[in-house]
Design an enzyme around this catalytic site. Structure first.
Site, short mmCIF file in Angstrom:
data_model
loop_
_atom_site.label_atom_id
_atom_site.label_comp_id
_atom_site.label_asym_id
_atom_site.label_seq_id
_atom_site.Cartn_x
_atom_site.Cartn_y
_atom_site.Cartn_z
N ASP A 17 0.84 -1.21 0.00
CA ASP A 17 0.00 0.00 0.00
C ASP A 17 0.87 1.25 0.00
O ASP A 17 1.98 1.25 0.54
CB ASP A 17 -0.90 -0.03 1.25
CG ASP A 17 -2.08 0.92 1.11
OD1 ASP A 17 -2.28 1.49 0.03
OD2 ASP A 17 -2.80 1.09 2.11
N HIS A 34 2.82 3.27 -9.00
CA HIS A 34 2.67 1.83 -9.24
C HIS A 34 3.90 1.29 -9.99
O HIS A 34 4.37 0.20 -9.69
CB HIS A 34 1.40 1.55 -10.06
CG HIS A 34 0.14 1.92 -9.33
ND1 HIS A 34 -0.08 1.58 -8.01
CD2 HIS A 34 -0.98 2.60 -9.72
CE1 HIS A 34 -1.27 2.03 -7.64
NE2 HIS A 34 -1.83 2.67 -8.65
N LEU A 128 10.70 -20.86 -4.42
CA LEU A 128 9.72 -19.96 -3.80
C LEU A 128 8.47 -19.94 -4.67
O LEU A 128 8.57 -19.88 -5.89
CB LEU A 128 10.30 -18.54 -3.71
CG LEU A 128 9.34 -17.39 -3.42
CD1 LEU A 128 8.84 -17.44 -1.98
CD2 LEU A 128 10.02 -16.03 -3.67
C1 FPP Z 1 -1.61 0.19 -3.38
O1 FPP Z 1 -1.22 1.53 -3.45
C2 FPP Z 1 -1.17 -0.58 -4.51
C3 FPP Z 1 -1.98 -1.20 -5.43
C4 FPP Z 1 -3.44 -1.17 -5.40
C5 FPP Z 1 -1.42 -1.95 -6.55
C6 FPP Z 1 -0.18 -2.71 -6.29
C7 FPP Z 1 0.50 -2.90 -7.57
C8 FPP Z 1 1.83 -2.86 -7.76
C9 FPP Z 1 2.83 -2.70 -6.70
C10 FPP Z 1 2.36 -2.96 -9.13
C11 FPP Z 1 2.19 -4.24 -9.85
C12 FPP Z 1 2.38 -5.45 -9.04
C13 FPP Z 1 2.87 -6.63 -9.47
C14 FPP Z 1 2.77 -7.81 -8.57
C15 FPP Z 1 3.51 -6.82 -10.76
P1 FPP Z 1 -2.35 2.61 -3.51
O2 FPP Z 1 -2.61 2.93 -4.93
O3 FPP Z 1 -3.53 2.15 -2.75
O4 FPP Z 1 -1.67 3.82 -2.78
P2 FPP Z 1 -2.38 4.93 -1.89
O5 FPP Z 1 -3.02 4.23 -0.74
O6 FPP Z 1 -1.25 5.81 -1.48
O7 FPP Z 1 -3.37 5.62 -2.77
#
Ligand code: FPP
Length: 246
Positions: A17, A34, A128
């Site tokens: 997050d 992201h 893994l």
């Molecule tokens: C949360 O940050 C993150 C996500 C909803 C997406 C996670 C995706 C990635 C790390 C990239 C792709 C992953 C893989 C496995 C290839 P948020 O957008 O909720 O952040 P915020 O809470 O600050 O708005």
């Protein structure tokens, strides 16, 4: 305190997050966050393999994430496809088997196909298992399990009295994996947001203010060290646990 390689959790689950907030801090748009988050994913997968974690489950996209603005959902799906196809050779090289849990049929076809291809290519790896939770929510998973069990009861394949913890666990998407011993959530939020509600019943929780793009190997090892400093009692007393260890 250093990390004890003999007491590393078998299964670690992570709610990644804070990508959006990280990007905002840099004056960039959320998608940039992201993209940077992918670098953390790569580093954490390598770190997990290095210390002998056997299963790493990453909450990459929740059922609720479909409600985000369309541009963000589209960008995340594109990023997932690009990342999966780009990283597959490296996963193979590192002995990482890719698997996925969630309502995978709801993913765009291209994303689904790329995922299945990478799962197929890495299926014989044993170091893994990297489990991506995609279009996943725990309540959805439990509803699906209840529906399947109810159907089995109706068809006379399962007796109501035979339904127990094990049979429920065997109907969840995680049936092949041991329950996580450690759940990490980054970015200062103290919630589990519909993630592995059943499987985390006895997990240790580790919350950190670090935003996901800044969560790297050192931070990951700090989380494992914190886990190692805790006493897991499973409802027993501290004395009982100490006597079991003797
Ligand atoms: C949360 O940050 C993150 C996500 C909803 C997406 C996670 C995706 C990635 C790390 C990239 C792709 C992953 C893989 C496995 C290839 P948020 O957008 O909720 O952040 P915020 O809470 O600050 O708005």
């Amino acid at each position: 305190m250093s990390l004890d390689k003999d007491k590393v959790p078998q299964h670690i689950a992570i709610i990644m997050d804070g990508n959006g907030r990280w990007a905002k801090q840099q004056g960039e748009d959320r998608i940039f966050g992201h993209h940077e988050g992918v670098n953390s994913v790569r580093e954490i997968v390598e770190a997990a393999a290095e210390v002998g974690v056997k299963y790493l489950t990453l909450y990459a996209f929740s059922t609720e994430n479909w409600n985000r603005p369309k541009e963000e959902v589209d960008a995340l799906m594109e990023l997932l496809v690009a990342t999966i196809s780009m990283e597959t050779p490296q996963l193979n090289k590192n002995g990482v088997k890719l698997e996925a849990i969630g309502n995978l049929k709801s993913l765009p076809q291209g994303c689904y196909d790329e995922l299945q291809q990478s799962i197929e290519i890495t299926k014989n790896n044993t170091r893994l298992t990297l489990v991506l939770a995609l279009s996943y929510s725990s309540k959805w998973e439990i509803i699906e399990a209840v529906k399947q069990l109810a159907t089995e009861v109706k068809e006379g394949k399962t007796a109501i009295d035979a339904i127990d913890e094990n049979s429920i666990a065997q109907h969840l998407c995680t049936k092949k994996y041991p329950d996580p011993e450690l759940m990490i959530r980054t970015s200062g939020e103290h919630r589990i947001s519909n993630f592995l509600l059943w499987q985390l019943a006895y997990a240790e929780f580790y919350f950190t203010d670090t935003l996901w793009p800044d969560f790297r190997k050192k931070e990951f090892f700090d989380a494992i060290k914190s886990y190692q400093s805790r006493e897991r009692r499973f409802g027993k007393t501290s004395e009982q646990i100490k006597n079991e260890i003797k």
